[in-house]
Design a protein around this motif. Structure first.
Motif, PDB file in Angstrom:
ATOM      1  N   VAL A 252      54.676  37.220  30.919  1.00 23.64           N
ATOM      2  CA  VAL A 252      53.563  37.871  31.617  1.00 23.64           C
ATOM      3  C   VAL A 252      53.771  37.766  33.119  1.00 23.64           C
ATOM      4  CG1 VAL A 252      51.097  37.693  32.151  1.00 23.64           C
ATOM      5  CG2 VAL A 252      51.863  37.636  29.771  1.00 23.64           C
ATOM      6  N   GLN A 253      54.137  36.583  33.582  1.00 30.58           N
ATOM      7  CA  GLN A 253      54.348  36.395  35.022  1.00 30.58           C
ATOM      8  C   GLN A 253      55.493  37.262  35.533  1.00 30.58           C
ATOM      9  OE1 GLN A 253      52.260  34.750  37.051  1.00 30.58           O
ATOM     10  NE2 GLN A 253      53.459  35.784  38.601  1.00 30.58           N
ATOM     11  N   MET A 254      56.551  37.380  34.741  1.00 30.12           N
ATOM     12  CA  MET A 254      57.689  38.221  35.124  1.00 30.12           C
ATOM     13  C   MET A 254      57.249  39.691  35.249  1.00 30.12           C
ATOM     14  SD  MET A 254      61.204  38.996  33.033  1.00 30.12           S
ATOM     15  CE  MET A 254      60.277  39.960  31.857  1.00 30.12           C
ATOM     16  N   LEU A 255      56.440  40.152  34.293  1.00 25.31           N
ATOM     17  CA  LEU A 255      55.957  41.532  34.340  1.00 25.31           C
ATOM     18  C   LEU A 255      55.024  41.754  35.522  1.00 25.31           C
ATOM     19  CD1 LEU A 255      55.316  42.114  30.540  1.00 25.31           C
ATOM     20  CD2 LEU A 255      57.162  43.068  31.916  1.00 25.31           C
ATOM     21  N   ARG A 256      54.170  40.773  35.806  1.00 27.28           N
ATOM     22  CA  ARG A 256      53.269  40.888  36.968  1.00 27.28           C
ATOM     23  C   ARG A 256      54.078  40.947  38.271  1.00 27.28           C
ATOM     24  NH1 ARG A 256      48.074  40.578  36.460  1.00 27.28           N
ATOM     25  NH2 ARG A 256      47.136  39.919  34.522  1.00 27.28           N
ATOM     26  N   ASN A 257      55.133  40.166  38.341  1.00 25.61           N
ATOM     27  CA  ASN A 257      55.998  40.214  39.532  1.00 25.61           C
ATOM     28  C   ASN A 257      56.646  41.585  39.676  1.00 25.61           C
ATOM     29  OD1 ASN A 257      55.392  37.562  40.141  1.00 25.61           O
ATOM     30  ND2 ASN A 257      57.262  36.744  39.247  1.00 25.61           N
TER      31      ASN A 257
ATOM     32  N   THR B 188      43.240  41.928  34.523  1.00 26.28           N
ATOM     33  CA  THR B 188      44.203  42.932  34.085  1.00 26.28           C
ATOM     34  C   THR B 188      43.652  44.346  34.217  1.00 26.28           C
ATOM     35  OG1 THR B 188      45.222  41.360  32.578  1.00 26.28           O
ATOM     36  CG2 THR B 188      45.677  43.668  32.191  1.00 26.28           C
ATOM     37  N   GLU B 189      42.410  44.570  33.789  1.00 30.97           N
ATOM     38  CA  GLU B 189      41.836  45.914  33.908  1.00 30.97           C
ATOM     39  C   GLU B 189      41.633  46.295  35.371  1.00 30.97           C
ATOM     40  OE1 GLU B 189      41.334  48.521  31.865  1.00 30.97           O
ATOM     41  OE2 GLU B 189      42.487  47.283  30.487  1.00 30.97           O
ATOM     42  N   ASP B 190      41.152  45.350  36.175  1.00 31.58           N
ATOM     43  CA  ASP B 190      40.993  45.626  37.609  1.00 31.58           C
ATOM     44  C   ASP B 190      42.345  45.905  38.243  1.00 31.58           C
ATOM     45  OD1 ASP B 190      38.263  45.253  37.446  1.00 31.58           O
ATOM     46  OD2 ASP B 190      38.375  43.147  38.061  1.00 31.58           O
ATOM     47  N   ASP B 191      43.344  45.105  37.879  1.00 28.02           N
ATOM     48  CA  ASP B 191      44.701  45.311  38.395  1.00 28.02           C
ATOM     49  C   ASP B 191      45.217  46.692  38.022  1.00 28.02           C
ATOM     50  OD1 ASP B 191      44.681  42.739  39.397  1.00 28.02           O
ATOM     51  OD2 ASP B 191      45.898  41.893  37.784  1.00 28.02           O
ATOM     52  N   ARG B 192      44.960  47.083  36.791  1.00 32.58           N
ATOM     53  CA  ARG B 192      45.423  48.392  36.308  1.00 32.58           C
ATOM     54  C   ARG B 192      44.780  49.514  37.122  1.00 32.58           C
ATOM     55  NH1 ARG B 192      47.242  50.475  30.985  1.00 32.58           N
ATOM     56  NH2 ARG B 192      47.112  48.373  30.175  1.00 32.58           N
ATOM     57  N   GLU B 193      43.480  49.387  37.394  1.00 40.44           N
ATOM     58  CA  GLU B 193      42.779  50.414  38.167  1.00 40.44           C
ATOM     59  C   GLU B 193      43.296  50.487  39.602  1.00 40.44           C
ATOM     60  OE1 GLU B 193      38.560  49.854  37.891  1.00 40.44           O
ATOM     61  OE2 GLU B 193      38.622  49.798  35.694  1.00 40.44           O
ATOM     62  N   ILE B 194      43.521  49.337  40.202  1.00 44.71           N
ATOM     63  CA  ILE B 194      44.047  49.311  41.570  1.00 44.71           C
ATOM     64  C   ILE B 194      45.443  49.920  41.610  1.00 44.71           C
ATOM     65  CG2 ILE B 194      44.834  47.793  43.430  1.00 44.71           C
ATOM     66  CD1 ILE B 194      42.477  45.918  42.572  1.00 44.71           C
TER      67      ILE B 194
ATOM     68  N   LEU C 272      53.940  48.615  31.556  1.00 51.24           N
ATOM     69  CA  LEU C 272      53.969  47.201  31.916  1.00 51.24           C
ATOM     70  C   LEU C 272      52.615  46.533  31.660  1.00 51.24           C
ATOM     71  CD1 LEU C 272      56.062  47.390  35.208  1.00 51.24           C
ATOM     72  CD2 LEU C 272      56.808  46.498  32.993  1.00 51.24           C
ATOM     73  N   PHE C 273      51.527  47.212  32.022  1.00 54.18           N
ATOM     74  CA  PHE C 273      50.200  46.652  31.771  1.00 54.18           C
ATOM     75  C   PHE C 273      49.919  46.536  30.275  1.00 54.18           C
ATOM     76  CE2 PHE C 273      49.141  47.665  36.245  1.00 54.18           C
ATOM     77  CZ  PHE C 273      48.607  46.441  36.598  1.00 54.18           C
ATOM     78  N   ASP C 274      50.353  47.523  29.496  1.00 55.78           N
ATOM     79  CA  ASP C 274      50.181  47.451  28.043  1.00 55.78           C
ATOM     80  C   ASP C 274      50.940  46.251  27.474  1.00 55.78           C
ATOM     81  OD1 ASP C 274      48.611  49.714  28.097  1.00 55.78           O
ATOM     82  OD2 ASP C 274      50.224  51.065  27.415  1.00 55.78           O
ATOM     83  N   GLU C 275      52.136  46.039  27.970  1.00 55.45           N
ATOM     84  CA  GLU C 275      52.952  44.913  27.506  1.00 55.45           C
ATOM     85  C   GLU C 275      52.294  43.580  27.872  1.00 55.45           C
ATOM     86  OE1 GLU C 275      57.609  43.478  27.753  1.00 55.45           O
ATOM     87  OE2 GLU C 275      57.082  45.517  28.356  1.00 55.45           O
ATOM     88  N   ILE C 276      51.705  43.508  29.056  1.00 50.95           N
ATOM     89  CA  ILE C 276      50.994  42.286  29.459  1.00 50.95           C
ATOM     90  C   ILE C 276      49.831  42.017  28.514  1.00 50.95           C
ATOM     91  CG2 ILE C 276      49.456  41.325  31.223  1.00 50.95           C
ATOM     92  CD1 ILE C 276      51.346  42.547  33.334  1.00 50.95           C
TER      93      ILE C 276
END
Length: 97
Positions: free
Chosen positions: A70-75, A20-26, A40-44
Motif C-alpha cells: 500500500v505504501q509503495m502504491l501511495r508513493n 483513500t476516497e478523499d485522496d482519490r477525489e483530489i 492504483l487506488f483500486d489496488e490500494i
C-alpha cells in the motif's frame, strides 16, 4: 508475548486510511480520466481489505507485506501527482521573465 505483540501490532495494521476516497477525489482533480491512478487506488482498496482479513486471522507478517505494498502504491501516486503539478507550474511560469 503473543498478547503484547497483538496489542502493539493490531492497532497499527488495522488503521485503514479513511483518506483513500478523499485522496482519490483530489487526484482526480489533477489527473481527470487517468486510468492508471484509478487502477492504483483500486489496488490500494483491495490491499486494505486483504490486510484487515489477515489481521483478523492474526497473520501479521503477511499483513505487513500488504501494508508495505500500500505504501509503495501511495508513493507511486504521490510521484505521479507531483510530476503533473510540477509540469503545470512550470508551464504557468514560462511567460514570466
Amino acid at each position: 508475548m503473543g498478547s503484547v505483540l497483538t496489542a502493539t501490532v493490531v492497532p497499527f495494521l488495522t488503521a485503514i486510511s479513511n483518506l483513500t476516497e478523499d485522496d482519490r477525489e483530489i487526484a482526480a482533480r489533477y489527473c481527470p480520466n487517468c486510468a492508471e491512478l484509478a487502477r492504483l487506488f483500486d489496488e490500494i482498496e483491495e490491499l486494505e481489505i486483504q490486510k484487515l482479513d489477515l489481521v483478523a486471522k492474526q497473520d501479521f507478517e503477511t499483513a505487513v507485506v500488504a501494508l508495505d505494498k500500500v505504501q509503495m502504491l501511495r508513493n507511486k501516486i504521490d510521484t505521479m501527482l507531483f510530476n503533473v503539478v510540477s509540469r503545470s507550474t512550470n508551464e504557468e511560469n514560462c511567460d514570466e521573465p
